[in-house]
Motif scaffolding. Sequence first.
Motif, mmCIF file in Angstrom:
data_model
loop_
_atom_site.group_PDB
_atom_site.id
_atom_site.type_symbol
_atom_site.label_atom_id
_atom_site.label_comp_id
_atom_site.label_asym_id
_atom_site.label_seq_id
_atom_site.Cartn_x
_atom_site.Cartn_y
_atom_site.Cartn_z
ATOM 1 N N LYS A 301 -46.131 13.591 -24.901
ATOM 2 C CA LYS A 301 -47.287 14.547 -24.237
ATOM 3 C C LYS A 301 -47.232 14.235 -22.798
ATOM 4 C CE LYS A 301 -52.403 14.730 -24.618
ATOM 5 N NZ LYS A 301 -53.750 14.258 -25.171
ATOM 6 N N GLU A 326 -49.016 16.783 -36.120
ATOM 7 C CA GLU A 326 -48.089 16.889 -35.147
ATOM 8 C C GLU A 326 -47.223 15.889 -34.792
ATOM 9 O OE1 GLU A 326 -50.379 18.336 -31.729
ATOM 10 O OE2 GLU A 326 -50.523 20.175 -32.453
ATOM 11 N N HIS A 330 -43.703 18.649 -31.080
ATOM 12 C CA HIS A 330 -44.700 19.449 -30.924
ATOM 13 C C HIS A 330 -45.287 19.091 -29.655
ATOM 14 C CE1 HIS A 330 -44.662 19.381 -35.369
ATOM 15 N NE2 HIS A 330 -44.873 20.753 -35.006
ATOM 16 N N ASN A 331 -45.312 17.858 -29.237
ATOM 17 C CA ASN A 331 -46.340 17.292 -28.152
ATOM 18 C C ASN A 331 -45.564 17.849 -26.602
ATOM 19 O OD1 ASN A 331 -48.287 16.276 -29.533
ATOM 20 N ND2 ASN A 331 -47.807 14.097 -29.368
ATOM 21 N N LEU A 333 -43.132 20.041 -26.522
ATOM 22 C CA LEU A 333 -43.117 21.598 -26.293
ATOM 23 C C LEU A 333 -44.538 22.235 -25.815
ATOM 24 C CD1 LEU A 333 -41.070 22.781 -29.451
ATOM 25 C CD2 LEU A 333 -40.206 22.450 -27.046
ATOM 26 N N LYS A 334 -45.489 21.615 -25.961
ATOM 27 C CA LYS A 334 -46.708 22.018 -25.520
ATOM 28 C C LYS A 334 -46.996 21.987 -23.967
ATOM 29 C CE LYS A 334 -50.042 21.312 -29.429
ATOM 30 N NZ LYS A 334 -51.253 20.399 -30.023
ATOM 31 N N VAL A 335 -46.128 21.213 -23.319
ATOM 32 C CA VAL A 335 -46.511 20.738 -22.193
ATOM 33 C C VAL A 335 -45.301 21.171 -21.251
ATOM 34 C CG1 VAL A 335 -48.027 18.978 -22.672
ATOM 35 C CG2 VAL A 335 -45.750 18.316 -22.170
ATOM 36 N N CYS A 337 -44.218 23.752 -19.833
ATOM 37 C CA CYS A 337 -44.742 24.760 -18.528
ATOM 38 C C CYS A 337 -45.367 24.057 -17.428
ATOM 39 C CB CYS A 337 -45.337 25.950 -19.241
ATOM 40 S SG CYS A 337 -46.966 25.850 -19.881
ATOM 41 N N TYR A 338 -45.910 22.989 -17.935
ATOM 42 C CA TYR A 338 -46.594 22.126 -16.769
ATOM 43 C C TYR A 338 -45.976 20.955 -16.231
ATOM 44 C CZ TYR A 338 -50.358 24.376 -19.581
ATOM 45 O OH TYR A 338 -51.139 25.312 -20.380
ATOM 46 N N VAL A 367 -42.650 29.860 -28.563
ATOM 47 C CA VAL A 367 -42.099 28.879 -27.810
ATOM 48 C C VAL A 367 -41.139 29.136 -26.642
ATOM 49 C CG1 VAL A 367 -40.223 26.933 -27.890
ATOM 50 C CG2 VAL A 367 -41.703 27.375 -29.953
ATOM 51 N N HIS A 370 -43.931 30.317 -23.862
ATOM 52 C CA HIS A 370 -44.566 29.219 -23.134
ATOM 53 C C HIS A 370 -43.631 28.299 -22.498
ATOM 54 C CE1 HIS A 370 -48.521 29.677 -24.761
ATOM 55 N NE2 HIS A 370 -48.280 30.026 -25.972
ATOM 56 N N CYS A 371 -42.303 28.192 -22.904
ATOM 57 C CA CYS A 371 -41.488 27.273 -22.292
ATOM 58 C C CYS A 371 -40.410 28.181 -21.440
ATOM 59 C CB CYS A 371 -40.678 26.453 -23.371
ATOM 60 S SG CYS A 371 -41.852 25.620 -24.309
#
Length: 465
Positions: A301, A326, A330-331, A333-335, A337-338, A367, A370-371
């Motif tokens: 994350k 999750e 999942h964790n 891939l969510k972040v 871009c940040y 995905v 976002h990525c």
Amino acid sequence: MSRGSFVFTPMALRSFELDEDMLQTHKYKRQMASHQLSSYMCKKEARDRVLLRSSSALPPAMCHDLVVQNALYTGDLEAMRQLFPRGSTANLIIEPQGGDMHWVARGEGLWSLTYEQELTTPLHITAGRGFTDCLKLLLQRGANVDLAPGGTTALHESCENCQPECTKLLLIHGANANAVSEDGLMPLHICTTSESLECAKHLLQYGAAINGRSVEEENTPLHVAARYGLSDHTELYLRYGAAVDRQNEEGLTPLNAACSQPQEEQDLKRYFQVVQMLRGAGADVHTMDHDKRTPLHMACKHANPDIVDLLLANGACVNDMDYGGEAPMHNILKVVCYKISHQPERIVRALLNHGSIRVWPGALPLVLKHCCQSPRTIEVLLNAYSRLKVTDAWNESVSTEVLKGHKDFYESIFSLALAPRSLQHLARCRLRSFLEGRVHKVVPKLDLPTFIKNYLLLEYRGYLH
């Protein structure tokens, strides 16, 4: 009724009357507690009339003398010698002027807007500012070393402000190394910066509880050190026998706590060092918090690739699900871009090589959207599939700006809409499928050229074929 005025309700008038009564009562109590220090502090004649008696026998007195406060806040030793002569008391309570306004309950459902002021003492002021000589003088005058009118002791103050000499001096004079503040914290819990290391050493030498828990969160000092990424503190606490797998109120061990903290790029290394030490001391990589999140979930994350590699090398499970359903994949891939500067592609690659579940093919356009700012992440992720159904939705998922910056790479993806994957790639997928979660163990041992091993382990090439 005059212009600009307004009518008070009976409830409001009653509230004002109660407030006035409370203020009168408070003023009377303050007057009773005061020992009229200004006169004997500022005039020698009055000081000469002070009876020589033990300062410990005197109750703490309220001090409003600005001359005394100015000497304390500026560390004026000569002035303090005059203001605190032999035989005088140093047990004073000081209420600094000012503060923030806040609402205070006065009973019967009534509230009053009052200045929030934190009581302090001369010991607190000098200890927190590192005025060692002034602190020594006050202690010689018999100041109560554990007095805590504002909810914390002078020892808390010196540790919070990283004043090791003052910390040691207080401990030598009997300060309680395990005193609990109004917030339920011991002095060791307040050592939250690298500059507080010497304070922590002094506390432990004078009996601070290495596994003492904070009242509300039930954190040990090791939890605090891990949470703030303090590698030197972590090493110190482990040397003193800190419990490495003790869980706090949220179910976090120190290892979970270290992995769960947001980490900027410059913080990655020191948090990795903390995790490395905790794992070396036997920390369990499988412990879940109350939400069933493992250290690997949290490391993904917050995108720390070195920690992820360390956890995976020590047996962390890549497909454990938390209460939200999750997995670590999942964790991360969510972040993505940040956390571009954190090299998220390393984490995705490591998880896949250890047998992580893949993204449902139908969700790949989302995905990609976002990525897409991390082409390497997309490359690694897509190379885990033997077949891809590239549609117009894929083209629409990549912004014009990103496409312009990585034109060759994304054109290699979109070209797959008209051609199948290469035979070389299909052979790779077949071998990886056969090995399942053993890819990271088996491939390095194969008698193959290095470039083929790297290819099997999803090395970056900058395009898809």
